[in-house]
Design a protein around this motif. Structure first.
Motif, PDB file in Angstrom:
ATOM      1  N   GLY A   1      61.797  53.278 -22.522  1.00 56.11           N
ATOM      2  CA  GLY A   1      61.127  52.062 -22.985  1.00 56.11           C
ATOM      3  C   GLY A   1      60.786  51.065 -21.897  1.00 56.11           C
ATOM      4  O   GLY A   1      60.581  49.888 -22.170  1.00 56.11           O
TER       5      GLY A   1
ATOM      6  N   HIS B   1      54.740  51.582 -20.381  1.00 58.75           N
ATOM      7  CA  HIS B   1      53.780  52.000 -21.404  1.00 58.75           C
ATOM      8  C   HIS B   1      52.942  53.149 -20.873  1.00 58.75           C
ATOM      9  O   HIS B   1      52.797  53.314 -19.670  1.00 58.75           O
ATOM     10  CB  HIS B   1      52.847  50.841 -21.771  1.00 58.75           C
ATOM     11  CG  HIS B   1      53.562  49.694 -22.410  1.00 58.75           C
ATOM     12  ND1 HIS B   1      54.234  49.816 -23.602  1.00 58.75           N
ATOM     13  CD2 HIS B   1      53.708  48.408 -22.019  1.00 58.75           C
ATOM     14  CE1 HIS B   1      54.770  48.652 -23.911  1.00 58.75           C
ATOM     15  NE2 HIS B   1      54.475  47.775 -22.968  1.00 58.75           N
ATOM     16  N   GLU B   2      52.348  53.884 -21.796  1.00 57.97           N
ATOM     17  CA  GLU B   2      51.504  55.019 -21.436  1.00 57.97           C
ATOM     18  C   GLU B   2      50.397  54.619 -20.437  1.00 57.97           C
ATOM     19  O   GLU B   2      50.192  55.300 -19.430  1.00 57.97           O
ATOM     20  CB  GLU B   2      50.880  55.600 -22.717  1.00 57.97           C
ATOM     21  CG  GLU B   2      50.242  56.958 -22.557  1.00 57.97           C
ATOM     22  CD  GLU B   2      51.251  58.044 -22.179  1.00 57.97           C
ATOM     23  OE1 GLU B   2      52.249  58.196 -22.897  1.00 57.97           O
ATOM     24  OE2 GLU B   2      51.020  58.730 -21.160  1.00 57.97           O
ATOM     25  N   GLU B   3      49.726  53.478 -20.703  1.00 60.75           N
ATOM     26  CA  GLU B   3      48.607  53.054 -19.821  1.00 60.75           C
ATOM     27  C   GLU B   3      49.116  52.709 -18.428  1.00 60.75           C
ATOM     28  O   GLU B   3      48.493  53.038 -17.423  1.00 60.75           O
ATOM     29  CB  GLU B   3      47.864  51.825 -20.371  1.00 60.75           C
ATOM     30  CG  GLU B   3      47.661  51.771 -21.871  1.00 60.75           C
ATOM     31  CD  GLU B   3      48.862  51.154 -22.573  1.00 60.75           C
ATOM     32  OE1 GLU B   3      49.054  49.936 -22.415  1.00 60.75           O
ATOM     33  OE2 GLU B   3      49.592  51.879 -23.267  1.00 60.75           O
ATOM     34  N   GLU B   4      50.280  52.036 -18.386  1.00 61.05           N
ATOM     35  CA  GLU B   4      50.857  51.690 -17.081  1.00 61.05           C
ATOM     36  C   GLU B   4      51.197  52.960 -16.308  1.00 61.05           C
ATOM     37  O   GLU B   4      50.938  53.055 -15.115  1.00 61.05           O
ATOM     38  CB  GLU B   4      52.139  50.880 -17.264  1.00 61.05           C
ATOM     39  CG  GLU B   4      51.942  49.504 -17.844  1.00 61.05           C
ATOM     40  CD  GLU B   4      53.289  48.831 -18.127  1.00 61.05           C
ATOM     41  OE1 GLU B   4      53.540  47.788 -17.535  1.00 61.05           O
ATOM     42  OE2 GLU B   4      54.068  49.371 -18.937  1.00 61.05           O
TER      43      GLU B   4
ATOM     44  N   SER C   1      51.217  38.063 -28.322  1.00 60.97           N
ATOM     45  CA  SER C   1      51.963  39.050 -29.110  1.00 60.97           C
ATOM     46  C   SER C   1      51.731  38.719 -30.575  1.00 60.97           C
ATOM     47  O   SER C   1      51.018  37.776 -30.881  1.00 60.97           O
ATOM     48  CB  SER C   1      53.449  38.989 -28.776  1.00 60.97           C
ATOM     49  OG  SER C   1      54.047  37.905 -29.444  1.00 60.97           O
TER      50      SER C   1
ATOM     51  N   LYS D   1      59.278  55.901 -19.270  1.00 61.14           N
ATOM     52  CA  LYS D   1      58.602  55.825 -20.586  1.00 61.14           C
ATOM     53  C   LYS D   1      59.609  56.101 -21.698  1.00 61.14           C
ATOM     54  O   LYS D   1      59.654  55.389 -22.703  1.00 61.14           O
ATOM     55  CB  LYS D   1      57.460  56.853 -20.659  1.00 61.14           C
ATOM     56  CG  LYS D   1      56.133  56.328 -20.134  1.00 61.14           C
ATOM     57  CD  LYS D   1      54.991  57.249 -20.515  1.00 61.14           C
ATOM     58  CE  LYS D   1      55.026  58.548 -19.722  1.00 61.14           C
ATOM     59  NZ  LYS D   1      53.964  59.486 -20.086  1.00 61.14           N
TER      60      LYS D   1
END
Ligand SMILES: [Zn+2]
Length: 223
Positions: free
Chosen positions: A69, A72-75, A141, A66
């Protein structure tokens, strides 16, 4: 991350903030002097504010990825379930990761001395790369779509992908021949020497570089 209490914690937090500001570590205490994922990973056995290995548990790998980079937080929270479902598989993944880090460190040590790459390390890395299956996917995106490579399989092992991929990319890059180990006796961090004159000797001027300057100054004062 920092487990002590009171005043000592305050000092450590202040030190962490100062080191982060100087670009030596990131906000999670992982060293970023390597300048890219592969080399920062090589340096990850040390983590500011933590005793013992910086990548001991899968949670720490999630934090590392994390903070670099790559996740992601959800992953990251979806990976957390493996810790409950299959802790042995998670521990095995971390063993593999630390084993490959030790091998990569040995390779960096050789590369920094101008030695050729050990082909058995390449063979082992290739064996790991063979296990990753990816597919392309268009994702929405801002103002359109981006094409991203997604991993086709699931499991804690998939967390190793961004690290092993960057090691492979690093090996074929022009950065490999510029890898150096910090000149300080008390520091073993690796970095990529991209200084224009090629003379950078320390992992960071704000830590080891300054210390060396001060020591040299004190020595001059003695004589
Ligand atoms: Zn250093």
């Amino acid at each position: 991350m920092i487990n002590t209490n009171g005043f000592e914690t305050e000092i450590k937090v202040a030190k962490l903030n100062a080191l982060a500001k100087a670009g030596v570590v990131n906000a999670e205490g992982f060293y970023t002097v390597g300048g890219r994922t592969a080399v920062d990973f090589a340096n990850s056995s040390r983590r500011f504010g933590k005793d013992g290995d910086g990548l001991e548990k899968l949670e720490e790998l999630l934090t590392f990825l994390k903070s670099m980079g790559h996740l992601h937080e959800e992953e990251a929270s979806s990976y957390h379930m493996y810790l409950f479902q299959n802790p042995d598989r998670c521990a095995e993944t971390m063993n593999t990761l630390r084993h490959m880090r030790a091998r990569f460190l040995a390779m960096l040590g050789q590369a920094s001395n101008g030695w050729p790459i050990d082909p058995s390390f390449i063979a082992e890395l290739n064996d790991h790369l063979l296990n990753f299956k990816t597919h392309l996917m268009l994702e929405p995106s801002e103002g359109g779509y981006v094409l991203t490579a997604k991993q086709s399989e699931q499991g804690p092992e998939q967390l190793l992908y961004p690290i092993f991929k960057d090691i492979a990319e690093f090996i074929v890059s022009d950065q490999l021949e510029k890898v150096r180990q910090c000149a300080s006796d008390s520091c073993d961090l690796f970095f990529v020497n991209q200084s224009r004159n090629g003379r950078r000797r320390w992992c960071s001027m704000s830590t080891c570089g300054n210390r060396a300057k001060v020591n040299a100054y004190l020595k001059r004062q003695e004589t």
